[in-house]
Scaffold this active site. Structure first.
Site, PDB file in Angstrom:
ATOM      1  N   ASP A  30       0.726  -1.165   0.073  1.00 56.38           N
ATOM      2  CA  ASP A  30      -0.031  -0.086   0.094  1.00 56.38           C
ATOM      3  C   ASP A  30       1.005   1.360  -0.045  1.00 56.38           C
ATOM      4  O   ASP A  30       2.015   1.148   0.188  1.00 56.38           O
ATOM      5  CB  ASP A  30      -0.921  -0.104   1.392  1.00 56.38           C
ATOM      6  CG  ASP A  30      -1.756   1.134   1.350  1.00 56.38           C
ATOM      7  OD1 ASP A  30      -2.567   1.415   0.707  1.00 56.38           O
ATOM      8  OD2 ASP A  30      -1.599   1.731   2.428  1.00 56.38           O
ATOM      9  N   LEU A  31       0.403   2.317  -0.336  1.00 49.63           N
ATOM     10  CA  LEU A  31       1.240   3.479  -0.296  1.00 49.63           C
ATOM     11  C   LEU A  31       1.215   4.478   0.861  1.00 49.63           C
ATOM     12  O   LEU A  31       2.129   4.536   1.707  1.00 49.63           O
ATOM     13  CB  LEU A  31       0.899   4.376  -1.744  1.00 49.63           C
ATOM     14  CG  LEU A  31       1.739   5.719  -2.079  1.00 49.63           C
ATOM     15  CD1 LEU A  31       3.313   5.251  -1.969  1.00 49.63           C
ATOM     16  CD2 LEU A  31       1.307   6.355  -3.090  1.00 49.63           C
ATOM     17  N   ASP A  32      -0.060   5.209   0.827  1.00 49.27           N
ATOM     18  CA  ASP A  32      -0.254   6.135   1.890  1.00 49.27           C
ATOM     19  C   ASP A  32      -0.371   5.439   3.344  1.00 49.27           C
ATOM     20  O   ASP A  32      -1.311   4.443   3.588  1.00 49.27           O
ATOM     21  CB  ASP A  32      -1.553   6.879   1.975  1.00 49.27           C
ATOM     22  CG  ASP A  32      -1.440   7.719   0.626  1.00 49.27           C
ATOM     23  OD1 ASP A  32      -0.375   7.742   0.033  1.00 49.27           O
ATOM     24  OD2 ASP A  32      -2.613   8.104   0.068  1.00 49.27           O
ATOM     25  N   THR A  55       1.439  10.350   3.712  1.00 46.04           N
ATOM     26  CA  THR A  55       0.493  11.512   3.021  1.00 46.04           C
ATOM     27  C   THR A  55      -0.710  11.728   3.746  1.00 46.04           C
ATOM     28  O   THR A  55      -1.497  12.955   3.308  1.00 46.04           O
ATOM     29  CB  THR A  55       0.431  11.061   1.644  1.00 46.04           C
ATOM     30  OG1 THR A  55      -0.068   9.547   1.614  1.00 46.04           O
ATOM     31  CG2 THR A  55       1.568  11.251   0.795  1.00 46.04           C
ATOM     32  N   LYS A 110      -8.459   6.714   5.985  1.00 49.21           N
ATOM     33  CA  LYS A 110      -7.127   5.795   5.535  1.00 49.21           C
ATOM     34  C   LYS A 110      -7.737   4.718   4.422  1.00 49.21           C
ATOM     35  O   LYS A 110      -8.585   4.063   5.129  1.00 49.21           O
ATOM     36  CB  LYS A 110      -6.603   5.195   6.809  1.00 49.21           C
ATOM     37  CG  LYS A 110      -5.523   6.230   7.416  1.00 49.21           C
ATOM     38  CD  LYS A 110      -4.975   5.318   8.505  1.00 49.21           C
ATOM     39  CE  LYS A 110      -3.970   6.125   9.196  1.00 49.21           C
ATOM     40  NZ  LYS A 110      -3.242   5.522  10.326  1.00 49.21           N
ATOM     41  N   GLY A 111      -7.068   4.875   3.616  1.00 52.28           N
ATOM     42  CA  GLY A 111      -7.463   3.599   2.394  1.00 52.28           C
ATOM     43  C   GLY A 111      -8.822   3.956   1.749  1.00 52.28           C
ATOM     44  O   GLY A 111      -9.204   3.223   0.799  1.00 52.28           O
ATOM     45  N   ARG A 124     -11.155   8.961  -2.870  1.00 51.69           N
ATOM     46  CA  ARG A 124     -11.349  10.211  -2.876  1.00 51.69           C
ATOM     47  C   ARG A 124     -12.761  10.575  -3.043  1.00 51.69           C
ATOM     48  O   ARG A 124     -13.257  11.389  -2.226  1.00 51.69           O
ATOM     49  CB  ARG A 124     -10.528  11.037  -4.152  1.00 51.69           C
ATOM     50  CG  ARG A 124     -10.318  12.572  -3.995  1.00 51.69           C
ATOM     51  CD  ARG A 124      -9.992  13.311  -5.080  1.00 51.69           C
ATOM     52  NE  ARG A 124      -8.667  12.410  -5.568  1.00 51.69           N
ATOM     53  CZ  ARG A 124      -7.947  12.536  -6.728  1.00 51.69           C
ATOM     54  NH1 ARG A 124      -8.631  13.467  -7.642  1.00 51.69           N
ATOM     55  NH2 ARG A 124      -7.042  11.887  -7.145  1.00 51.69           N
ATOM     56  N   SER A 130      -4.839   5.393  -4.175  1.00 55.91           N
ATOM     57  CA  SER A 130      -4.681   6.802  -4.634  1.00 55.91           C
ATOM     58  C   SER A 130      -4.323   7.024  -6.096  1.00 55.91           C
ATOM     59  O   SER A 130      -3.825   6.023  -6.853  1.00 55.91           O
ATOM     60  CB  SER A 130      -3.222   7.213  -3.774  1.00 55.91           C
ATOM     61  OG  SER A 130      -3.089   8.451  -4.515  1.00 55.91           O
ATOM     62  N   ASN A 157      -2.904   9.471  -7.351  1.00 57.30           N
ATOM     63  CA  ASN A 157      -1.760  10.128  -7.279  1.00 57.30           C
ATOM     64  C   ASN A 157      -0.398   9.317  -6.995  1.00 57.30           C
ATOM     65  O   ASN A 157       0.541   9.854  -6.803  1.00 57.30           O
ATOM     66  CB  ASN A 157      -1.674  11.273  -6.318  1.00 57.30           C
ATOM     67  CG  ASN A 157      -2.880  12.272  -6.637  1.00 57.30           C
ATOM     68  OD1 ASN A 157      -3.009  12.832  -7.704  1.00 57.30           O
ATOM     69  ND2 ASN A 157      -3.980  12.561  -5.748  1.00 57.30           N
ATOM     70  N   LYS A 197     -11.171  -0.775  -1.587  1.00 51.86           N
ATOM     71  CA  LYS A 197     -11.058  -1.514  -0.513  1.00 51.86           C
ATOM     72  C   LYS A 197     -12.111  -1.411   0.376  1.00 51.86           C
ATOM     73  O   LYS A 197     -12.533  -0.259   0.687  1.00 51.86           O
ATOM     74  CB  LYS A 197      -9.597  -1.240   0.343  1.00 51.86           C
ATOM     75  CG  LYS A 197      -8.328  -1.319  -0.628  1.00 51.86           C
ATOM     76  CD  LYS A 197      -7.117  -0.724   0.054  1.00 51.86           C
ATOM     77  CE  LYS A 197      -6.178  -0.658  -0.930  1.00 51.86           C
ATOM     78  NZ  LYS A 197      -4.829   0.271  -0.308  1.00 51.86           N
TER      79      LYS A 197
HETATM   80  P1  B16 Z   1      -6.267  10.177  -4.018  1.00 52.64           P
HETATM   81  P2  B16 Z   1      -3.692   4.237  -0.146  1.00 52.64           P
HETATM   82  C1  B16 Z   1      -5.524   6.068   0.003  1.00 52.64           C
HETATM   83  O1  B16 Z   1      -4.101   5.487  -0.266  1.00 52.64           O
HETATM   84  C2  B16 Z   1      -5.382   6.875   1.222  1.00 52.64           C
HETATM   85  O2  B16 Z   1      -5.141   6.435   2.416  1.00 52.64           O
HETATM   86  C3  B16 Z   1      -6.574   7.807   1.444  1.00 52.64           C
HETATM   87  O3  B16 Z   1      -6.753   8.522   2.479  1.00 52.64           O
HETATM   88  C4  B16 Z   1      -6.929   8.654  -0.017  1.00 52.64           C
HETATM   89  O4  B16 Z   1      -8.206   9.146   0.010  1.00 52.64           O
HETATM   90  C5  B16 Z   1      -7.021   7.805  -1.009  1.00 52.64           C
HETATM   91  O5  B16 Z   1      -5.872   7.178  -1.180  1.00 52.64           O
HETATM   92  C6  B16 Z   1      -7.220   8.391  -2.489  1.00 52.64           C
HETATM   93  O6  B16 Z   1      -6.068   9.164  -2.740  1.00 52.64           O
HETATM   94  O7  B16 Z   1      -7.008  11.243  -3.535  1.00 52.64           O
HETATM   95  O8  B16 Z   1      -4.704  10.617  -4.020  1.00 52.64           O
HETATM   96  O9  B16 Z   1      -6.552   9.575  -5.040  1.00 52.64           O
HETATM   97  O10 B16 Z   1      -3.530   4.129   1.606  1.00 52.64           O
HETATM   98  O11 B16 Z   1      -4.584   3.326  -0.632  1.00 52.64           O
HETATM   99  O12 B16 Z   1      -2.251   4.217  -0.659  1.00 52.64           O
HETATM  100 MG    MG Z   2      -2.970   3.133   3.394  1.00 51.34          MG
END
Ligand code: B16
Ligand code: MG
Length: 217
Positions: A8-10, A16, A44-45, A48, A115, A117, A144
């Site tokens: 996973d990233l964030d 982030t 978290k996870g 958007r 994400s 991004n 998820k």
């Molecule tokens: P974005 P992960 C998730 O990343 C974040 O935990 C979550 O807080 C965020 O809203 C989601 O990505 C979408 O991100 O706005 O950049 O598309 O933990 O799955 O790596």
């Molecule tokens: Mg995460």
């Protein structure tokens, strides 16, 4: 044996969540209500779209579909301003050690993130070249705890889900890994991530010997 290791990233590779928090808080304030750290934890996870739905519900606010899209774009523009200032000093401790160990052992290394991004973040922190494949929020239709993102990552590596290991910081992500029949490794607190097969506070607690055991298991 080649196994799949999906990150996973964030919350796993970089933190982030603090930037998501700043951007969502400004957005909420501009709409006339507050947004707390506790609420941020619950995002978290979460994708958007789903995040904004929850925030509007917490603020007891409803908006038109058009305004909803504008708000999402606004939030992301501010979020990207923070992301653009990131560099490799923001990689969480010992993540590169584990990545390099897996690469040295010829394991399949993939990213599985909600994400949209993800690529730009990996580029900013100089880790893009460590991943054989990347599956992110642009590639999935179901968020998820649906296992889609991890199943796609396994497929992209050409490795059976049963031979994959997932590193996750969110409850929904751990559930997704479990549903996908993968080994789930929670990064964070044991109290929160009790559904994971293993839980560590961070990668400094994950020894090379432990990783080796996952490979040979
Ligand atoms: P974005 P992960 C998730 O990343 C974040 O935990 C979550 O807080 C965020 O809203 C989601 O990505 C979408 O991100 O706005 O950049 O598309 O933990 O799955 O790596
Ligand atoms: Mg995460």
């Amino acid at each position: 044996k080649t196994k799949g290791f999906i990150f996973d990233l964030d919350g796993v590779i970089v933190d982030t969540a603090k930037y998501h928090f700043l951007a969502w808080k400004n957005l909420a304030n501009s709409l006339g209500f507050d947004f707390t750290e506790t609420q941020n934890e619950q995002l978290k996870g979460v994708s958007r779209v789903e995040s904004l739905k929850k925030i509007l519900a917490w603020g007891e606010t409803t908006v038109s579909d058009e305004k909803f899209q504008d708000l999402m774009a606004l939030k992301n523009t501010e979020y990207l301003e923070y992301i653009n200032k990131m560099n490799n000093s923001e990689i969480l401790p010992d993540v590169p050690r584990v990545l390099d160990y897996l690469i040295a052992k010829n394991q399949g290394v993939s990213l599985g993130s909600a994400s949209k991004n993800a690529r730009v973040i990996l580029e900013k922190v100089n880790l893009l070249n460590k991943f054989k494949t990347i599956v992110d929020g642009n590639d999935v239709t179901k968020a998820k705890p649906d296992p889609e993102v991890f199943l796609n990552a396994a497929k992209s590596l050409n490795i059976n889900p049963e031979d994959c290991v997932v590193f996750e910081d969110s409850v929904a992500g751990v559930q997704a890994a479990n549903t996908a029949n993968m080994i789930s490794i929670g990064i964070g607190s044991k109290d929160v991530l009790h559904e994971a097969d293993y839980v560590f506070n961070d990668f400094t607690e994950i020894s090379d010997a432990f990783v080796e055991a996952l490979i040979t298991k």
